[in-house]
Design an enzyme around this catalytic site. Structure first.
Site, PDB file in Angstrom:
ATOM      1  N   HIS A 284      35.447  40.606  50.055  1.00  0.00           N
ATOM      2  CA  HIS A 284      35.372  41.903  49.372  1.00  0.00           C
ATOM      3  C   HIS A 284      36.730  42.607  49.390  1.00  0.00           C
ATOM      4  O   HIS A 284      37.255  43.008  48.341  1.00  0.00           O
ATOM      5  CB  HIS A 284      34.302  42.762  50.069  1.00  0.00           C
ATOM      6  N   GLU A 285      37.300  42.746  50.581  1.00  0.00           N
ATOM      7  CA  GLU A 285      38.579  43.466  50.697  1.00  0.00           C
ATOM      8  C   GLU A 285      39.700  42.706  49.985  1.00  0.00           C
ATOM      9  O   GLU A 285      40.645  43.317  49.473  1.00  0.00           O
ATOM     10  CB  GLU A 285      38.940  43.710  52.173  1.00  0.00           C
TER      11      GLU A 285
ATOM     12  N   HIS B 245      39.917  43.876  46.511  1.00  0.00           N
ATOM     13  CA  HIS B 245      40.723  45.107  46.424  1.00  0.00           C
ATOM     14  C   HIS B 245      42.211  44.771  46.491  1.00  0.00           C
ATOM     15  O   HIS B 245      43.026  45.292  45.737  1.00  0.00           O
ATOM     16  CB  HIS B 245      40.386  46.044  47.579  1.00  0.00           C
TER      17      HIS B 245
ATOM     18  N   GLU C 130      36.499  49.195  42.866  1.00  0.00           N
ATOM     19  CA  GLU C 130      35.268  48.595  43.386  1.00  0.00           C
ATOM     20  C   GLU C 130      34.867  47.387  42.535  1.00  0.00           C
ATOM     21  O   GLU C 130      34.332  46.408  43.044  1.00  0.00           O
ATOM     22  CB  GLU C 130      34.166  49.658  43.418  1.00  0.00           C
TER      23      GLU C 130
END
Lengths: 508, 508
Positions: free
Chosen positions: A269-270, A273, A299
């Protein structure tokens, strides 16, 4: 470009450097700082923020913006297009910064600091009443900020708040999308649960899982996804995040010995980003137009990685043998095959806690908060009535009876931190991710077969062109339209949920 | 205090916060930063330095300083004494900052950056000629800075440079001290070598030494010395240093598997610096008067720990069994007894490299550089003649023939970095450390017996009162006089060297 514009670029380059410093000191605070330095660090960060605000609101800036905007337009080119977009982004920051009197900004900062502290105890004790005075202060000051900003920008108060997280996004854009989710998700969730119940049971991999192996696995996956280790780091912090500075992206995660999935999915997930930050246009890194385009796009980039691709069946077919190798497990070990892994990564179960929610039930948490925060900002809902209203909505949307406020309206830090208007970005980001994935896989048929080989290069190239490289040169709406050929809507997202969770299609 | 003074305090508090940010980002650069972020980090640090300079030299500052100085004196008290000293320190910073035109500051910064890069290659290839153009540029700009600063401060050019590292110290203070060292050290060195030759040989502990054990040992020693781990950290970097920020002191070291002594002594040395920073007066941390009092005092605090106490026979008697335990070595292992350890920590051997020199031969390296840099700044020595002049002095002072410039005038980064006037602080720091140690042990007889038990508390308490807690409230000269009852001279230092290295006294 005219001299006024060039002078603005110099001032904004200083602002960008201050933002880098704030980002890195913020990372250090969570990852490196010894406990006794906390108070001094807060002072230092507040001072840097103050300097940033001072440069942005200096009297000369209004004159320079007026002059730059009044200058005769030059022949259109890629360069002048970016400069024009940069000037728009500069004006937006300036208008927002000068809309608020300094004492209101300071009162809000102080109130949220106190409220965040009160919230930790209130959540622990599930005691909403104890939070009420501090939260009332935060809400009142947030409403004052929303009114003042809205007046300066020509927006309604709630739109003014939304716009601070997601430039250009309005309540009028969100309402039809969320109305559709509200209408379709209950039946879709029921169907997904029914499908799931009919599947044979699988077991989860059994730990303990060595932390160094988890970390090595995380680093391998990050690099496969395209994370440039000469321009970023992975470390450990209590609450995982993606921070740092331009050209220096700092990811964090947290490992558990009994389960490797949370840290692994957190890193994926990160990394989404981080890839966005790393793909912003190099030539514009020190200017507003070169910065990321708001919370929804950010997001969408974490979710397109974590949810859309990394929980997909094709990726889990590649991942399962890699996991067995990473943890030294036999090929026929129960729970370690691709199917069991995919089942675990796509398990649906309505629950109370937003951050633990699966993809299908997650939007319900956002719908509830969106409706409530609009009513709080407009004054239609009194804060004292929030717990009952919150629980009523969770019951309507998820069919669950909230047992206490700790698992209800006290679970998130956003409102105590003054972040009203932030929640919708999570669901908008999920919708954006689904629509971008659909468009990317259609436009570039090599993406999905590559993902099945653990190769993210074709996907990353598409994202670099259509999302990352655009920076803040256009609002979310336009970036999505140009990337996918259609305005942002709920179709791709609902189709995705149906295909993966109701139909359990082999490549979803 | 008057309103002008209070306004100055607010401006200087912002400057202190910028210094903290610069300190922490500088630490991060050496310890954490990914390589690809180097260029951007340089930009960010230059911008923060620029902001600091801008606040310090803003037109309002001159007015505020004039008003604060003209305000009627208030009744003397501890508070007003500190405020007066703070105002003096503010004026000093302002005078120095406004003495220089911005283009000279920028040209100097650019020239030193280029010269440092050229120096790395020139040293590697022992090629002074290759460095000459860049170093000429640095020297010329440094001379211009010295002249301009000297004119603004009423100082000779070399004193203006000295004063930038050591406020209040003048060439006229240094000359008699260094003349005495120059007269006495050659005979003292010969006598020390003679004593050493007559001692039975001992062997050094044999490695490899596990890095985790070295690190655990370092942390244990730091904490025993009084390092507050809630207000600082220990990490690894290529070149060990003590940096960071107020209330957040960041030490670094570097470990070798074949020898634990360099890392251990490095940690003891840097901990001396850290204890000084941690002991600065809390009430004044964000003001000039609360900052450390120059390079000589700073170096005296690292050397009083590393050289004066930690290489002493009483401390090695405590340390030897701790080392055997730390590395899991038998009590009778050869080379691990207190006597052998003390011999190793006090070994004398003239050599070419300053940073590798022992306590007895170290000052010769400084005397050579001091004489040469004075002549370079005055113009009495041309840069092209530096290598020959350097080698001649090393031969006179140490009896060694320098084989190449890599081991001669190219070994240090100071001159390429524009740091003329810095070298004398190292020798002054060693003298200050000796004089402070003598006074401390006389005034507080509990110090030495405690050190022999590995207990630094009585020593630290004395240093807190007489040195650390004074910040920049008085110049070096006055702090030494008040702490020891005598002006700084070479007596204590020469006595120390004789006692430890010629007499080999049992408690030296």
């Amino acid at each position: 470009m005219n001299t006024a514009y060039l002078a603005l670029e110099r001032h904004f380059a200083r602002i960008a450097s201050l933002q880098d410093a704030i980002g890195l000191l913020g990372w250090d605070k969570e990852v490196m700082m010894p406990s006794g330095a906390a108070e001094r660090r807060s002072e230092n960060l507040a001072m840097l923020e103050g300097l940033r605000h001072e440069i942005l609101t200096a009297p000369i800036m209004a004159d320079l913006l007026d002059q730059a905007e009044a200058a005769p337009a030059r022949a259109a080119s890629a360069e002048t297009d970016w400069q024009r977009a940069n000037l728009t982004a500069m004006r937006r920051q300036h208008t927002r910064a000068t809309a608020l009197p300094q004492d209101l900004v300071e009162a809000h900062a102080q109130a949220t600091t106190l409220c965040e502290i009160a919230w930790r105890d209130a959540r622990q004790n599930s005691d909403f009443k104890a939070l009420l005075p501090a939260l009332t202060e935060v809400l009142n000051l947030t409403r004052a900020i929303a009114a003042a900003t809205g007046e300066a920008c020509g927006l309604s108060p709630y739109d003014a708040l939304l716009d601070s997280f997601d430039p250009g996004t309005r309540q009028a854009d969100i309402d039809p999308l969320f109305t559709r989710l509200r209408a379709e998700l209950p039946a879709l969730t029921a169907a997904a649960l029914e499908t799931q119940a009919a599947l044979p049971t699988t077991r989860a991999p059994q730990g303990p899982f060595s932390l160094p192996r988890q970390e090595a696995l995380g680093r391998e996956l990050m690099q496969r996804m395209g994370f440039d280790t000469t321009r970023g780091r992975l470390d450990v912090s209590l609450h995982p995040f993606c921070g740092g500075a331009t050209h220096d992206v700092r990811l964090t995660t947290r490992y558990r010995e009994d389960d490797f999935i949370p840290a692994m999915m957190g890193i994926l997930h990160e990394t989404g980003h981080a890839l966005y930050e790393m793909g912003l246009p190099d030539a514009w890194i020190s200017q507003p137009v070169g910065q990321s385009g708001g919370m929804t796009l950010h997001e969408s980039q974490s979710l397109i990685m974590e949810m859309q691709f990394c929980r997909s069946a094709p990726f889990t077919r590649w991942l399962a043998p890699r996991l067995r190798a990473a943890f030294g497990v036999a090929d026929n070990a129960p729970g370690w095959d691709a199917q069991a892994l995919h089942r675990q990564l796509t398990h649906v179960e309505p629950g109370f806690i937003r951050v633990d929610a699966d993809e299908v039930t997650y939007p319900a948490h956002i719908l509830a908060r969106y409706e409530l925060e609009k009513a709080l900002v407009s004054g239609d809902l009194a804060l004292k009535d929030l717990p009952a209203a919150f629980n009523e909505r969770i019951h309507t949307l998820l069919g669950l009876r909230v047992p206490d406020d700790r698992q209800g309206c006290l679970q998130d830090i956003h409102w105590p931190a003054g972040l009203f208007g932030y929640f919708p970005c999570y669901a908008l980001g999920a919708m954006t991710a689904a629509q971008l994935r659909q468009a990317a896989c259609t436009q570039e048929p090599a993406i999905l077969p590559a993902i099945e080989q653990g190769d993210f290069a074709p996907l990353l190239e598409w994202l670099r062109t259509h999302v990352h490289g655009r920076g803040s040169s256009a609002p979310l709406r336009q970036i999505v339209l140009e990337a996918t050929g259609a305005p942002l809507d709920a179709d791709a997202y609902l189709t995705h949920l149906r295909t993966r969770y109701v139909d359990r299609a082999p490549n979803a």
